[in-house]
Design a protein around this motif. Structure first.
Motif, PDB file in Angstrom:
ATOM      1  N   LYS A   1      -4.054   2.315 -12.862  1.00 35.13           N
ATOM      2  CA  LYS A   1      -3.795   0.952 -12.399  1.00 35.13           C
ATOM      3  C   LYS A   1      -2.655   0.940 -11.379  1.00 35.13           C
ATOM      4  O   LYS A   1      -2.682   0.162 -10.410  1.00 35.13           O
ATOM      5  N   TYR A   2      -1.669   1.791 -11.587  1.00 41.74           N
ATOM      6  CA  TYR A   2      -0.552   1.881 -10.635  1.00 41.74           C
ATOM      7  C   TYR A   2      -1.047   2.369  -9.278  1.00 41.74           C
ATOM      8  O   TYR A   2      -0.694   1.803  -8.235  1.00 41.74           O
ATOM      9  N   ILE A   3      -1.868   3.412  -9.281  1.00 42.69           N
ATOM     10  CA  ILE A   3      -2.420   3.925  -8.023  1.00 42.69           C
ATOM     11  C   ILE A   3      -3.232   2.841  -7.327  1.00 42.69           C
ATOM     12  O   ILE A   3      -3.111   2.628  -6.114  1.00 42.69           O
ATOM     13  N   ALA A   4      -4.063   2.156  -8.100  1.00 47.96           N
ATOM     14  CA  ALA A   4      -4.886   1.083  -7.528  1.00 47.96           C
ATOM     15  C   ALA A   4      -4.025   0.014  -6.878  1.00 47.96           C
ATOM     16  O   ALA A   4      -4.370  -0.521  -5.814  1.00 47.96           O
ATOM     17  N   GLY A   5      -2.894  -0.288  -7.488  1.00 48.39           N
ATOM     18  CA  GLY A   5      -2.012  -1.312  -6.940  1.00 48.39           C
ATOM     19  C   GLY A   5      -1.334  -0.919  -5.649  1.00 48.39           C
ATOM     20  O   GLY A   5      -0.911  -1.784  -4.872  1.00 48.39           O
ATOM     21  N   THR A   6      -1.236   0.394  -5.375  1.00 49.97           N
ATOM     22  CA  THR A   6      -0.578   0.857  -4.154  1.00 49.97           C
ATOM     23  C   THR A   6      -1.537   0.954  -2.966  1.00 49.97           C
ATOM     24  O   THR A   6      -1.097   1.019  -1.822  1.00 49.97           O
ATOM     25  N   LEU A   7      -2.831   0.996  -3.230  1.00 43.06           N
ATOM     26  CA  LEU A   7      -3.793   1.224  -2.146  1.00 43.06           C
ATOM     27  C   LEU A   7      -3.736   0.176  -1.034  1.00 43.06           C
ATOM     28  O   LEU A   7      -3.831   0.531   0.146  1.00 43.06           O
ATOM     29  N   PRO A   8      -3.599  -1.113  -1.345  1.00 42.50           N
ATOM     30  CA  PRO A   8      -3.548  -2.093  -0.244  1.00 42.50           C
ATOM     31  C   PRO A   8      -2.446  -1.805   0.768  1.00 42.50           C
ATOM     32  O   PRO A   8      -2.656  -1.959   1.979  1.00 42.50           O
ATOM     33  N   SER A   9      -1.291  -1.361   0.304  1.00 40.66           N
ATOM     34  CA  SER A   9      -0.185  -1.089   1.231  1.00 40.66           C
ATOM     35  C   SER A   9      -0.439   0.148   2.084  1.00 40.66           C
ATOM     36  O   SER A   9       0.137   0.300   3.162  1.00 40.66           O
ATOM     37  N   LEU A  10      -1.318   1.033   1.621  1.00 45.32           N
ATOM     38  CA  LEU A  10      -1.603   2.259   2.363  1.00 45.32           C
ATOM     39  C   LEU A  10      -2.596   2.041   3.496  1.00 45.32           C
ATOM     40  O   LEU A  10      -2.652   2.839   4.424  1.00 45.32           O
TER      41      LEU A  10
END
Length: 317
Positions: free
Chosen positions: A195-204
């Motif tokens: 879930k943490y990784i998923a939450g970072t994807l938009p910023s990438l």
């Protein structure tokens, strides 16, 4: 021909149950329960059979409020419409029941037309919400809220074909030895990391003009990003930046986990190539750097596919 729907009447007063049954029997199959505990047992065993519940609030053994609480705590039951039966003087009870998850209420003495109308509305609404939930679960990953594999492929195909002149890069990455995290720290911790990784994807990917991203399965994620107009001099600078940014956010999560990502990248030569092929090729690239703490990414080239075919031929001999 549509099957007749079933309604559960929950009331300790047999006369009240008989009155309701008389009003509804020509329109619904009727099942009766004399208290909340009996009703809960019936629903738990036969959830799929019931389209709605008519619920009295004041009952022995288990009252209507406790019943509502159990319904809300069970994900299998919370979409069953609950219509509370009250008297005209019980407006406070109605409000409390609605707060606890009741869908609607009918007052005593009963008006058959009002009961039928509110039942029909609640059942129709429940069916619509169930349909929406089914559609959502086919398109969005339950754990992360990202696109599922098939929906990601569909949206990526749409994006690529609608922008034939744009240059795109397909990115596939996962976490090395992710299964060890689940083994040592528990599945719940592994899910939190996902879930943490998923939450970072938009910023990438937000700096790109066009992009899609999703969760393929387990710890495997993928993104398709337009390359035109970005700040990078070439695709290699793009790769270094993406990998460094992912390493940074993963390093901030939990140092005990020693999280090492592996990336497979593919510079898309033709936007008509199917997304599943793009994914397979980026997966081939990722395999070449799997298990390396130094080389965290690899670009796909045709020699990888040729080597795969040779290996398959040797294995089949």
């Amino acid at each position: 021909m549509e099957s007749i729907k079933t309604v559960l009447i929950v009331d300790d007063n047999q006369i009240n149950r008989e009155i309701l049954k008389k009003f509804l029997k020509d329109h619904y199959n009727i099942v009766e329960a004399e208290n909340g505990q009996v009703a809960l047992d019936i629903l738990t065993k036969n959830r799929i059979e019931f389209s709605a519940v008519l619920l009295d609030l004041t009952m022995p053994v288990m009252d209507g409020y406790t019943f509502l609480q159990h319904i809300q705590e069970d994900s299998r039951l919370k979409n069953v419409p609950i219509i509370v039966t009250t008297s005209h003087s019980e407006s406070e009870k109605e409000i409390e029941a609605l707060k606890m998850g009741a869908w609607d209420f009918v007052t005593k003495p009963y008006n058959p037309d009002i009961i039928l109308f509110r039942l029909r509305n609640a059942i129709n609404r429940s069916q619509l919400e169930t349909l929406r939930e089914i559609v959502y679960l086919t398109e969005f990953d339950k754990l992360t809220g990202l696109f599922t594999k098939n929906h990601f492929f569909a949206e990526t195909h749409k994006m690529l074909t609608e922008n034939p002149k744009e240059k795109f890069i397909f990115v596939r990455f996962d976490i090395d030895r992710f299964s060890l995290i689940n083994s040592y720290f528990g599945i719940a911790q592994g899910d939190r990391l996902i879930k943490y990784i998923a939450g970072t994807l938009p910023s990438l990917v937000k700096t790109a003009k066009y992009y899609t991203y999703g969760r393929i399965e387990g710890d495997v994620f993928a993104a398709c990003v337009s390359f035109n107009g970005l700040k990078y001099q070439d695709k290699y600078e793009f790769a270094v930046d993406v990998v460094d940014r992912v390493k940074k956010v993963l390093g901030e999560y939990n140092r005990e986990f020693d999280i090492v990502p592996s990336f497979g990248l593919y510079e898309i030569p033709d936007n008509s190539i199917r997304p599943d092929i793009l994914y397979d090729r980026s997966t081939l690239a990722a395999k070449t750097c799997k298990g390396s703490y130094i080389q965290l990414y690899s670009w796909y080239d045709d020699s990888m596919e040729q080597q795969l075919k040779q290996d398959q031929n040797i294995a089949n001999e």
